[in-house]
Scaffold this active site. Sequence first.
Site, PDB file in Angstrom:
ATOM      1  N   CYS B 211      -3.812   8.538   5.120  1.00 21.11           N
ATOM      2  CA  CYS B 211      -2.754   7.737   4.502  1.00 21.11           C
ATOM      3  C   CYS B 211      -3.332   6.651   3.602  1.00 21.11           C
ATOM      4  CB  CYS B 211      -1.810   7.163   5.561  1.00 21.11           C
ATOM      5  SG  CYS B 211      -2.643   6.126   6.742  1.00 21.11           S
ATOM      6  N   THR B 212      -4.515   6.140   3.969  1.00 23.44           N
ATOM      7  CA  THR B 212      -5.172   5.166   3.098  1.00 23.44           C
ATOM      8  C   THR B 212      -5.519   5.816   1.758  1.00 23.44           C
ATOM      9  OG1 THR B 212      -6.105   3.892   4.917  1.00 23.44           O
ATOM     10  CG2 THR B 212      -7.228   3.711   2.814  1.00 23.44           C
TER      11      THR B 212
END
Lengths: 523, 449
Positions: B211-212
Amino acid sequence: MAEPKVKYDRQLRIWGEQGQAALEKSSICLLNSGPTGSETLKNLVLGGIGSITVVDGSKVEEGDLGNNFMVDESSIGQSKAKCVCSFLQELNDAVKAKFIEEYPEELIETNPSFFSQFTLVVATQLVEDSMIKLDRICREANVILIFARSYGLAGFVRISFKEHTVIESKPEHFLDDLRLNNPWPELKSLAEGIELNVQDPVAHKHIPYVIILVKVADEWAKSHGGALPSTREEKREFKELIKARMRGQDEDNYKEAIEASFKVFSPQGISSDLQQIVNDSSAEVDSNSSDFWVLVAALKEFIANEGGGETPLEGSIPDMTSSTEQYVNLQNIYQKKAEADIVAIERRVRSILKKIGRDSNSIPRTTIKSFCKNSRKLKICRFRLIEDEFNSPNLPELQKYLTDEDFSTAVGIYILLRAVDRFAANYNSFPGQYESAMEEDIPRLKSTASGLLNDLGCNGATLAEDLINEMCRFGAAELHAVAALVGGIASQEIIKLITRQFVPMSGTFIFNGIDHKSQLLSL
Amino acid sequence: MADTSPQPSRSRDLDKLLLRPGNLVGPRFEPGPETRDDLQAYARVLVVGAGGLGCELLKDLALTGFRNLDVIDMDRIEVTNLNRQFLFRLEDVGKPKAEVAAKRVMERISGVNIVPHFCRIEDKDISFYNDFNIIALGLDSIEARSYINGVACSFLEYDSYNNPREETIKPMVDGGTEGFKGHARVILPGITPCFECTIWLFPPQVKFPLCTLAETPRTAAHCIEYAHLIKWNEVHGGTAFDPDDPEHMKWVYNEALKRAELFGIPGVTYSLTQGVVKNIIPAIASTNAIISAACALETLKIATECSKTLSNYLSYNGTQGVHTKVTEFERDKDCLVCGPGVLIEVEPSVTLQKFIYLLEEHPKLWLSRASVSHQGKNLYLQAPTVLEEMTRSNLSQTLFNLMGKVTRDIVHVNGTATKNDQKISCMRKLLVVFKGTDGVADMDTAGGA
């Protein structure tokens, strides 16, 4: 020729193009090309050192084939310097390699000015008397000198140089420079513009911990007369304050803030190591001062003036949980402050240079920039003259080593490596060098070693019998694996000295190949 | 300097150590020319890996009295090897490392015989590894170390008091480096901790959360991993990313650059892209020389006991001064790899097929696609096809019969296990006990279970 950037890729990732350029500019002189010397150079030639000069007066013998990879059967009877030099050249054609067929001991006696042409001299397998003479010569000529010796399963490496200063010391674990204990106005106002109690849960868990800590610290200071937490109880309370703002267990930014809260508590100002450097008498600069000390003088002024007790800001921040936008904003704030500090230091550097009668542009901006980025990590290494150490070692240290279990073998090796040279000066061979004399050599070495200990002021100290026996058993053998290890360490120190990156060893490294409990001795 | 000059001998220096008695030596050191001659004639050492450490190890061992060496490596020479792998030249690029390394050392040192093996370590029969007295590891991957460790430990047998049988101990020396840092260790399976006992010394690699990468990139590495792990698949679907294809690498670099510009992130370079994608570990000649020399010295000591041994782990750090430290790690008494074997109790009626199925379900093993051997005889092999066909008929027979109706014995299995979401091949030693056969009821020596 392969593109050097590709060939050197794996080392450029360690010391960068600047470090590589320094290596390629340097010239190294090797004294004695046995395995200790040839293995030292091998590692440097592979890395692309500028030039090497191999000095050795001996011819290759059958026995050399058993311990030196840089000679082969066709070398027997030929100059060892020549053979080793040509095998080393094979490893890298970018290196200029030459040899001189002469005994180092003679060169030291007859032509001391010979050594001043080199960046660095690596002297292997020299005996004490020649070490002392060469050390004086190199010290006088300001040439870096490094000694390496392999002796049976033992050995040592020792650097000798007046002063080595390092800007890029590259410590592995060093606290980042976030100034959470002393935020400057722009960082404070950036934090003020960010609302911690933002409704949006996604936004809430993407506020970088730096902002959280600056805000909570500010809040704390307001209610504590301007002071930050200092007692254990206060620190605990401070962490509770952060915890209370957490909305859920998945908020990594808050976890990071709690973990990093010690950065708020840490004392302001510079470390004691740095204090010592700026207080050094060399920081009083004149026209003879090196660039490094001019920079330190500027740093000293900066700390006392616009720095407000702090060094220039490093300017980089670690990765942390954050939205991209806030992270980039934060990065910019740190960058901007770092750049302003560089400008301030640069102004001071230019004016100091003018004052001491040097061209005010003689230190390039890139150097000043690197100095500012690393100003908290500066290192100065000064090495005693070998003669001074040999005649008057640091006695309390020596006595401590002799009685400390962790050091007794290493210091025993140190004493015995000196004793074998005294022995050789008296009896014309090293103890145990010849089978026939083994029986009488052991007691002779023992008494030589006690004599040496007495001369050093350690009356009555004795060394383990087993170690003395072992030293005689070694009989001055130069074993390939030991030579490769000792030479490996020597070459690594040379790389650090020439690239002026990382920190070279201080004192004498004693290699203990018996159980690998090697030690650095500061005598 | 001397009155008498000794006979010229190639082992001039080594003889001092091997021919003379000493007090700081191993209990079985027998000083004399026989020790040296036996070392030259009979000691066989396998060097695993012909890279930075392997090249040094071959040279060091060849100049330390060893004359019978083998080297195994599946890689070919690359330009980026040349700053440290000193046996290779520019014109060797593309050739198998093991073959060139063996040739170069033999050219230089007469009397040394080095047999190269240009293949994967898993391609060799287990019996191949048993032919060596000592295995020296010069590797850069945890998986490969783990595999060799498993193989070496599979030879280890315990007596009925659960003490390791000395003649079954396959000593290993292991080296590793990263920049200015490294380690050297001695593994005597059953006596000192094996690689698996101290696997925690190698912390798992930190990976960025997806997700980063997808939503909140902050660093250059995030942009690079986005291009490498997410964008590549989106655009190239079927084509697998090949880190050795410069076109692929350039594509990832350009995509990373675009993303970095979009988010205002500095620092994406081609060099960093390669570093992140290939997980490049910086490597230099000096550290490899130091660590390999320590390993070679320990190999000599294991073979001859001519000095004390390293016990059992040396760590080295040359970044700030020079720091060396010896740590005596302890064995994990429950180690699945070097312990007496995982105890498996089965009914004598269990077929080999059923047994292989049990291994998949076994909570300590989770081993799928297992090949099984007993006393050096292959009971079943998953591959290659010819051998699979030859051993297939055994699947329907009972293990009890296949093992010659013994009540208990060691069985070796080789298969695939899943670890940290990664499939790894591994070798396991099992102590199979047949229920209800003679003497099984009071079996109290199966402590490894």
